[in-house]
Design a protein around this motif. Sequence first.
Motif, short mmCIF file in Angstrom:
data_model
loop_
_atom_site.label_atom_id
_atom_site.label_comp_id
_atom_site.label_asym_id
_atom_site.label_seq_id
_atom_site.Cartn_x
_atom_site.Cartn_y
_atom_site.Cartn_z
N ALA A 44 0.86 -1.19 0.00
CA ALA A 44 0.00 0.00 0.00
C ALA A 44 0.90 1.24 0.00
N ARG A 45 1.86 1.26 0.92
CA ARG A 45 2.79 2.39 1.00
C ARG A 45 4.11 1.93 1.58
N GLU A 46 5.18 2.54 1.11
CA GLU A 46 6.48 2.37 1.77
C GLU A 46 6.68 3.56 2.71
N ARG B 240 13.75 3.13 3.01
CA ARG B 240 12.50 2.53 3.48
C ARG B 240 12.64 2.08 4.94
N ALA B 241 11.74 2.54 5.79
CA ALA B 241 11.78 2.17 7.21
C ALA B 241 10.63 1.24 7.58
N GLY B 242 9.95 0.72 6.57
CA GLY B 242 8.84 -0.21 6.80
C GLY B 242 7.96 -0.24 5.57
N ILE B 243 7.16 -1.30 5.46
CA ILE B 243 6.21 -1.40 4.34
C ILE B 243 4.83 -1.67 4.91
N ILE B 244 3.86 -0.85 4.49
CA ILE B 244 2.46 -1.11 4.85
C ILE B 244 1.86 -1.95 3.73
N VAL B 245 1.36 -3.15 4.08
CA VAL B 245 0.80 -4.02 3.05
C VAL B 245 -0.68 -4.25 3.33
N VAL B 246 -1.42 -4.58 2.27
CA VAL B 246 -2.85 -4.89 2.41
C VAL B 246 -3.13 -6.17 1.61
N PRO B 247 -4.20 -6.88 1.94
CA PRO B 247 -4.52 -8.10 1.18
C PRO B 247 -4.80 -7.77 -0.28
N ASP B 248 -4.47 -8.71 -1.17
CA ASP B 248 -4.71 -8.53 -2.61
C ASP B 248 -5.56 -9.71 -3.09
N ASP B 249 -6.50 -9.44 -4.02
CA ASP B 249 -7.38 -10.52 -4.47
C ASP B 249 -6.81 -11.31 -5.66
N GLY B 250 -5.65 -10.90 -6.16
CA GLY B 250 -4.98 -11.64 -7.23
C GLY B 250 -5.62 -11.46 -8.59
#
Length: 335
Positions: A261-263, A321-331
């Motif tokens: 989602a964001r770095e 980059r000090a972290g990665i915000i991730v979200v689920p993906d439906d593919g």
Amino acid sequence: MLALGKLLELTLTGHEPAEKTQVTPRGVRLRWLGQGALEVSPSAADDCGLDLLLSAGIHGNETAPIELLERLLHGVARGDIVPRARVLLLFGNPAAIVNGERFVEQDINRLFNGRHEQSSGPEALRAAELEQFARVFFSKPGRSRLHYDLHTAIRGSRIEQFALYPFKQGRTHSRRELARLAAAGMEAVLLQCKPSITFSAFTYEQLDAESFTLELGKARPFGQNDAVNLDKLEARLVHILQATEPDDGGSLEGLQLFRVAREVIKHSDGFRLHLPADIKNFSPLDKGYLLADDLAGVRWVIEEEGARIIFPNPKVRNGLRAGIIVVPDDGENLA
Ligand SMILES: O=C(O)CCC(=O)N[C@@H](CCC(=O)O)C(=O)O
Ligand SMILES: [Zn+2]
């Protein structure tokens, strides 16, 4: 066992082997290319058309993947594994491996895709060298290209083994490669949404390989990796090497997909990350949570539904980059 099977020992001692090419009784050629770099070539009759780059030790303290490559190479040098793929084995940062540290001066995995040209020191030189080894290896036309860059992480993880899949504009992430990763024991794949400066991003963006960073557990010193179970990955790699991969029907069953989602970028020494020091990768973050703040009133507030954090690290250099915000993906965008 052929002497070139001892690539790790040669790499850590800085020795140049007297004999740079050796051939197993089954006609597999081992060729030492330079420190920490060895090419394995099947006989022309056995060649299955795959070029496979396996790298480890890009971060010097991530030893389980180094031990894995060492085991595979010993298998080849003893003649127990007879590869039908061309293989390039790379130990990424020998000086850092000797020191048992992530890096000597700076993180080499932020120096690819040309970034080394704007820098200096041992890691910048090595990144340029690694790019060149990879460029030459992947220069043969008409062959399949695959790169696994093997890592372990600084912290524990709610999802132990996962892959990061680089991004290139106009190129689609491959469902077949994801199925292969699932069969290799990966529990999740993180789809990148923008170009990057890591080794796997370089081979993906510039050399047309299918490339992945694989995170395989928590980083520990040599000989202390019992908690990192690489059995499934190792078995799959042997199949890939020998061109004996079973057809699993391309199932992604059990594989969780995420996208970036964001770095979170650290802009200054005033950067503050509001997470416990022992937080695990893939920990959930509530909407509205103040994740970090920085100078000039910069605030990183969670806006995404289902957000999780990976690789939180407030100690990185400014601009990184000090972290990665991730979200689920439906593919739904997979090919
Ligand atoms: O545990 C951490 O914080 C970092 C683990 C690690 O080294 N991860 C790689 C990921 C590379 C990629 O984004 O493909 C790295 O940070 O270089
Ligand atoms: Zn790493």
